[in-house]
Design an enzyme around this catalytic site. Structure first.
Site, PDB file in Angstrom:
ATOM      1  N   CYS A 120       0.830  -1.198   0.000  1.00  0.00           N
ATOM      2  CA  CYS A 120       0.000   0.000   0.000  1.00  0.00           C
ATOM      3  C   CYS A 120       0.868   1.253   0.000  1.00  0.00           C
ATOM      4  CB  CYS A 120      -0.932  -0.016   1.209  1.00  0.00           C
ATOM      5  SG  CYS A 120      -2.002   1.415   1.258  1.00  0.00           S
TER       6      CYS A 120
ATOM      7  N   CYS B 180      -0.441   4.175   1.978  1.00  0.00           N
ATOM      8  CA  CYS B 180      -0.346   4.105   3.450  1.00  0.00           C
ATOM      9  C   CYS B 180       1.073   4.421   3.895  1.00  0.00           C
ATOM     10  CB  CYS B 180      -0.663   2.718   3.982  1.00  0.00           C
ATOM     11  SG  CYS B 180      -1.907   1.826   3.116  1.00  0.00           S
ATOM     12  N   ASP B 181       2.054   3.913   3.156  1.00  0.00           N
ATOM     13  CA  ASP B 181       3.423   3.901   3.669  1.00  0.00           C
ATOM     14  C   ASP B 181       4.394   4.784   2.882  1.00  0.00           C
ATOM     15  OD1 ASP B 181       2.556   1.955   5.458  1.00  0.00           O
ATOM     16  OD2 ASP B 181       2.954   0.346   4.036  1.00  0.00           O
TER      17      ASP B 181
END
Ligand code: NAP
Length: 325
Positions: A141, A144-145
């Site tokens: 992801c 997300c990261d």
């Protein structure tokens, strides 16, 4: 005899929460198991891992995924949906009332709406899993990261050739020195508009597309230092140095709980059994499905929400026909 709910909804993405809004407004007092961490997801589903949603109607300037899901949930709660923030661990749909269990709760229900969605796929390489679990720079992801300090001004790899891969690669160009999009074929699966976006970034020197290549291994001890690439036509291998690898190679439906009870397609998605114009019936009377768990074709937030509405209307009419509500 324990209390029997009219409808239990499993899953809290756009499909589940839309089903909840409709069921609640029909006075069915839905009970939702919104999940906790099953399938690597959190309540709200995949959109909780998205940044800006640009294609959901009603938001002309876009909306952040988590913000949108909070609005969905608030709306369901306003009409008195009840939430259990736990993962369902067991379902028994063989006899009515149906039984749904989590670690801390058990519900009995006349009808069930399955909206458990799908989760990101991995390549399945040992070093990929090891480095993903230890925060070593491997993730499924990017949104997300990708903004983590470790990835800033670094060379990063995105694997895949669909809309997700293109979206994630585009997103990473905001932080990365350069993004390598590694794809196993010589044409992208992504939609035309997304292809145009990535080709523009390529022309600007922010993205390099590595065609006809697969990741054979992920290199690095504590953190990733590179990937071993294999040319899918010649078999030749080479190392590509990078400080992060992001997988965007499709999804798997969260149907393990239902295997052996609910009819599934070969690819694991729930098989729907339309009844006349009703589109959300499964093979079990009283069990309905909506959203990505039954959709390997469209997989959009708006289609998930639409099918969530359909499942709630179908459940309501089915319950009425049974004389339950
Ligand atoms: P997808 O369309 O299924 O694409 C998966 C990509 O990963 C494909 O390019 C595939 O290669 C590749 N792939 C699959 N398994 C692989 C493996 N083991 N090794 C290497 N590569 C592998 O999945 P997606 O990109 O997640 O998109 C899913 C759906 O969501 C689509 O309907 C898409 O339109 C939608 N979506 C839309 C947006 C948007 O509109 N903003 C954003 C994200 C997703 P092949 O091409 O060779 O099969």
């Amino acid at each position: 005899m324990a209390h029997v709910e009219s409808v239990v909804i499993i899953g809290s993405g756009p499909a589940g929460l839309t089903a909840a809004i409709y069921a609640a407004r029909a006075n069915l007092r839905p009970l939702m198991f919104e999940g906790f961490s099953a399938g690597g997801l959190i309540p709200g589903g995949q959109l909780m891992f998205t940044t800006e949603v640009e294609n959901y109607p009603g938001f002309p300037h876009g909306v952040m995924g988590p913000e949108m899901m909070k609005m969905f949930r608030d709306q369901a709660e306003r009409f008195e949906t009840r939430f259990i923030t736990e993962d369902v661990t067991e379902v028994d749909l063989r006899a009515r009332p149906f039984r749904i269990k989590s670690d801390g709760a058990e519900a009995h229900a006349h009808s069930v709406i399955i909206a458990t969605g799908a989760r990101a796929n991995w390549l399945g390489l040992p070093n990929e899993q090891r480095l993903a679990k230890t925060g070593g720079g491997v993730s499924a992801c990017a949104v997300c990261d990708g903004a983590l300090p470790a990835f800033r001004n670094q060379d990063l790899v995105v694997v895949g050739g669909g809309d997700s891969a293109v979206e994630e690669a585009s997103y990473l160009t905001k932080f990365a020195k350069r993004v390598f999009l590694v794809h196993r074929r010589d044409t992208l699966r992504a939609s035309k508009i997304m292809q145009d976006r990535i080709f523009k970034l390529r022309d600007e020197g922010k993205v390099e597309i590595v065609w006809n290549s697969g990741v054979e291994d992920v290199l690095g001890d504590k953190t990733i230092t590179g990937v071993l690439l294999k040319d899918t036509r010649t078999g030749a291998t080479r190392t590509l140095d990078c400080k992060g690898m992001f997988l965007a190679i499709g999804h798997t439906p969260n149907t393990e709980l239902f295997r052996g009870q609910v009819d599934l397609h070969e690819n694991g998605y729930i098989r729907l059994h339309p009844q006349g114009p009703s589109q959300s019936y499964t093979n079990i009377a009283g069990v309905f499905a909506c959203g990505d768990v039954a959709d390997y074709h469209y997989r959009q937030a708006v289609t998930a929400a639409g099918t969530g509405c359909m499942a709630a209307l179908d459940a309501e009419r089915w319950l009425a026909a049974q004389g339950v509500h």
